[in-house]
Design a protein around this motif. Sequence first.
Motif, PDB file in Angstrom:
ATOM      1  N   LEU A 146       4.281  30.842  98.598  1.00  0.00           N
ATOM      2  CA  LEU A 146       4.379  29.511  99.196  1.00  0.00           C
ATOM      3  C   LEU A 146       4.548  29.599 100.704  1.00  0.00           C
ATOM      4  CD1 LEU A 146       6.720  27.870  96.545  1.00  0.00           C
ATOM      5  CD2 LEU A 146       4.415  27.056  97.109  1.00  0.00           C
ATOM      6  N   VAL A 147       5.412  30.490 101.153  1.00  0.00           N
ATOM      7  CA  VAL A 147       5.652  30.637 102.588  1.00  0.00           C
ATOM      8  C   VAL A 147       4.426  31.212 103.290  1.00  0.00           C
ATOM      9  CG1 VAL A 147       7.026  31.885 104.294  1.00  0.00           C
ATOM     10  CG2 VAL A 147       8.133  30.806 102.339  1.00  0.00           C
ATOM     11  N   ALA A 148       3.755  32.164 102.656  1.00  0.00           N
ATOM     12  CA  ALA A 148       2.515  32.690 103.236  1.00  0.00           C
ATOM     13  C   ALA A 148       1.494  31.565 103.418  1.00  0.00           C
ATOM     14  CB  ALA A 148       1.946  33.793 102.347  1.00  0.00           C
ATOM     15  N   GLY A 149       1.424  30.657 102.440  1.00  0.00           N
ATOM     16  CA  GLY A 149       0.519  29.525 102.554  1.00  0.00           C
ATOM     17  C   GLY A 149       0.903  28.600 103.694  1.00  0.00           C
ATOM     18  N   LEU A 150       2.191  28.337 103.856  1.00  0.00           N
ATOM     19  CA  LEU A 150       2.644  27.488 104.963  1.00  0.00           C
ATOM     20  C   LEU A 150       2.333  28.134 106.314  1.00  0.00           C
ATOM     21  CD1 LEU A 150       6.105  26.294 103.602  1.00  0.00           C
ATOM     22  CD2 LEU A 150       4.103  24.855 104.046  1.00  0.00           C
ATOM     23  N   LEU A 151       2.565  29.424 106.424  1.00  0.00           N
ATOM     24  CA  LEU A 151       2.254  30.112 107.674  1.00  0.00           C
ATOM     25  C   LEU A 151       0.754  30.144 107.935  1.00  0.00           C
ATOM     26  CD1 LEU A 151       4.795  33.068 107.349  1.00  0.00           C
ATOM     27  CD2 LEU A 151       4.913  31.168 108.970  1.00  0.00           C
ATOM     28  N   ALA A 152      -0.046  30.308 106.876  1.00  0.00           N
ATOM     29  CA  ALA A 152      -1.497  30.274 107.030  1.00  0.00           C
ATOM     30  C   ALA A 152      -1.959  28.893 107.512  1.00  0.00           C
ATOM     31  CB  ALA A 152      -2.175  30.623 105.706  1.00  0.00           C
ATOM     32  N   TRP A 153      -1.345  27.848 106.959  1.00  0.00           N
ATOM     33  CA  TRP A 153      -1.629  26.481 107.406  1.00  0.00           C
ATOM     34  C   TRP A 153      -1.311  26.321 108.896  1.00  0.00           C
ATOM     35  CZ3 TRP A 153       2.764  22.921 108.037  1.00  0.00           C
ATOM     36  CH2 TRP A 153       2.380  21.628 108.388  1.00  0.00           C
ATOM     37  N   ALA A 154      -0.196  26.896 109.324  1.00  0.00           N
ATOM     38  CA  ALA A 154       0.208  26.771 110.723  1.00  0.00           C
ATOM     39  C   ALA A 154      -0.786  27.436 111.661  1.00  0.00           C
ATOM     40  CB  ALA A 154       1.611  27.359 110.915  1.00  0.00           C
ATOM     41  N   VAL A 155      -1.203  28.651 111.333  1.00  0.00           N
ATOM     42  CA  VAL A 155      -2.144  29.328 112.239  1.00  0.00           C
ATOM     43  C   VAL A 155      -3.528  28.703 112.158  1.00  0.00           C
ATOM     44  CG1 VAL A 155      -0.857  31.499 112.195  1.00  0.00           C
ATOM     45  CG2 VAL A 155      -2.690  31.143 110.551  1.00  0.00           C
ATOM     46  N   TRP A 156      -3.894  28.146 111.002  1.00  0.00           N
ATOM     47  CA  TRP A 156      -5.175  27.435 110.877  1.00  0.00           C
ATOM     48  C   TRP A 156      -5.215  26.243 111.825  1.00  0.00           C
ATOM     49  CZ3 TRP A 156      -5.778  22.696 107.682  1.00  0.00           C
ATOM     50  CH2 TRP A 156      -7.105  22.233 107.667  1.00  0.00           C
ATOM     51  N   ARG A 157      -4.065  25.563 111.990  1.00  0.00           N
ATOM     52  CA  ARG A 157      -4.007  24.381 112.834  1.00  0.00           C
ATOM     53  C   ARG A 157      -3.782  24.707 114.308  1.00  0.00           C
ATOM     54  NH1 ARG A 157      -2.774  19.760 109.657  1.00  0.00           N
ATOM     55  NH2 ARG A 157      -2.817  18.598 111.630  1.00  0.00           N
ATOM     56  N   ALA A 159      -4.248  28.301 115.882  1.00  0.00           N
ATOM     57  CA  ALA A 159      -4.853  29.504 116.458  1.00  0.00           C
ATOM     58  C   ALA A 159      -6.371  29.419 116.427  1.00  0.00           C
ATOM     59  CB  ALA A 159      -4.378  30.739 115.691  1.00  0.00           C
ATOM     60  N   SER A 160      -7.006  30.361 117.115  1.00  0.00           N
ATOM     61  CA  SER A 160      -8.459  30.446 117.072  1.00  0.00           C
ATOM     62  C   SER A 160      -8.895  30.902 115.682  1.00  0.00           C
ATOM     63  CB  SER A 160      -8.956  31.445 118.116  1.00  0.00           C
ATOM     64  OG  SER A 160      -8.543  32.762 117.768  1.00  0.00           O
ATOM     65  N   PRO A 161     -10.145  30.607 115.295  1.00  0.00           N
ATOM     66  CA  PRO A 161     -10.597  31.022 113.950  1.00  0.00           C
ATOM     67  C   PRO A 161     -10.450  32.517 113.695  1.00  0.00           C
ATOM     68  CG  PRO A 161     -12.121  29.421 114.875  1.00  0.00           C
ATOM     69  CD  PRO A 161     -11.148  29.764 115.978  1.00  0.00           C
ATOM     70  N   ALA A 162     -10.775  33.341 114.681  1.00  0.00           N
ATOM     71  CA  ALA A 162     -10.678  34.786 114.491  1.00  0.00           C
ATOM     72  C   ALA A 162      -9.226  35.211 114.296  1.00  0.00           C
ATOM     73  CB  ALA A 162     -11.291  35.517 115.679  1.00  0.00           C
ATOM     74  N   ALA A 163      -8.350  34.687 115.135  1.00  0.00           N
ATOM     75  CA  ALA A 163      -6.937  35.025 115.004  1.00  0.00           C
ATOM     76  C   ALA A 163      -6.364  34.503 113.691  1.00  0.00           C
ATOM     77  CB  ALA A 163      -6.150  34.459 116.185  1.00  0.00           C
ATOM     78  N   ALA A 164      -6.780  33.301 113.304  1.00  0.00           N
ATOM     79  CA  ALA A 164      -6.280  32.719 112.053  1.00  0.00           C
ATOM     80  C   ALA A 164      -6.675  33.577 110.862  1.00  0.00           C
ATOM     81  CB  ALA A 164      -6.826  31.300 111.884  1.00  0.00           C
ATOM     82  N   ARG A 165      -7.908  34.056 110.843  1.00  0.00           N
ATOM     83  CA  ARG A 165      -8.353  34.897 109.721  1.00  0.00           C
ATOM     84  C   ARG A 165      -7.540  36.177 109.632  1.00  0.00           C
ATOM     85  NH1 ARG A 165     -13.526  32.699 111.060  1.00  0.00           N
ATOM     86  NH2 ARG A 165     -13.896  34.351 112.592  1.00  0.00           N
ATOM     87  N   LEU A 166      -7.247  36.783 110.789  1.00  0.00           N
ATOM     88  CA  LEU A 166      -6.440  38.007 110.801  1.00  0.00           C
ATOM     89  C   LEU A 166      -5.050  37.734 110.250  1.00  0.00           C
ATOM     90  CD1 LEU A 166      -5.855  40.933 111.564  1.00  0.00           C
ATOM     91  CD2 LEU A 166      -5.309  40.141 113.884  1.00  0.00           C
ATOM     92  N   TRP A 168      -4.181  35.305 108.244  1.00  0.00           N
ATOM     93  CA  TRP A 168      -4.294  34.992 106.807  1.00  0.00           C
ATOM     94  C   TRP A 168      -4.233  36.268 105.975  1.00  0.00           C
ATOM     95  CZ3 TRP A 168      -9.064  31.207 107.175  1.00  0.00           C
ATOM     96  CH2 TRP A 168      -8.641  29.992 107.740  1.00  0.00           C
ATOM     97  N   VAL A 169      -4.976  37.286 106.427  1.00  0.00           N
ATOM     98  CA  VAL A 169      -4.988  38.559 105.692  1.00  0.00           C
ATOM     99  C   VAL A 169      -3.589  39.171 105.669  1.00  0.00           C
ATOM    100  CG1 VAL A 169      -5.863  40.927 105.706  1.00  0.00           C
ATOM    101  CG2 VAL A 169      -7.432  39.020 106.137  1.00  0.00           C
ATOM    102  N   LEU A 170      -2.915  39.149 106.815  1.00  0.00           N
ATOM    103  CA  LEU A 170      -1.569  39.725 106.887  1.00  0.00           C
ATOM    104  C   LEU A 170      -0.586  38.969 105.999  1.00  0.00           C
ATOM    105  CD1 LEU A 170      -1.332  40.440 110.729  1.00  0.00           C
ATOM    106  CD2 LEU A 170      -1.747  42.085 108.894  1.00  0.00           C
TER     107      LEU A 170
END
Length: 225
Positions: A146-157, A159-166, A168-170
């Motif tokens: 759940l927390v990984a999803g929240l953090l992924a949501w934050a960087v999606w909104r 960060a840049s797409p390239a940074a967000a994808r990186l 997300w993987v982490l």
Amino acid sequence: MRAPAARRATRWGLVAALCAVLFAVLAALVAARHGSPYPLDESLHRWSVQHRPAAAVAFARAVTTTGTGPVPYLCAVTAGLLVGWGRGARGRLLTAAGALGFLLLAQGLRYAVLYAVARPRPPVADRVTHASGFSFPSGHTATSALVAGLLAWAVWRTASPAAARLWWVLFACWAVTVGLTRVYLGVHWPTDVLGGWLYALTWLAAAMAVDAGVRRARVPREAGV
């Protein structure tokens, strides 16, 4: 933008429904055996017990601690603050409170499932870290996902797409590793961990569907201003 947003809302809604059905089926299968492990559970549990060098156990213990306690809740608040950063102090606080409330609500309902299924944990003699309470679904696993999803949501909104994808993987690697440590340390059956992932994915996909729906409704209003 309305049509793509509507499609996203529908797609995420379908994902949430699928994960919810799979979770319900798994919970029913676990309950039908009164919590007794399945052969795959026993096989993977036995392998974990038999392959525990000291360094691996120390690493697993360190990772598993990040899936409980204050860390997940601080991460949820951080995710909300990041998303609300450009909305002023009030907007930041509201977004942070929303992210924290989402996590707390999911946790509360998880406890309801935990006590309804009431699955016993693996034998105490096989555990190499402290654990208490019932076993299905895995709390550390669900919380970290759940927390990984929240953090992924934050960087999606933010960060840049390239940074967000990186990122997300982490985040995904962290959540998966926390779940695996619960089996490795002997405190959960593998199906507990699978249940934790499905439970978290249900909530995250549902949240994405709601978010897409809200954004879809907001566009026509903003266009009309």
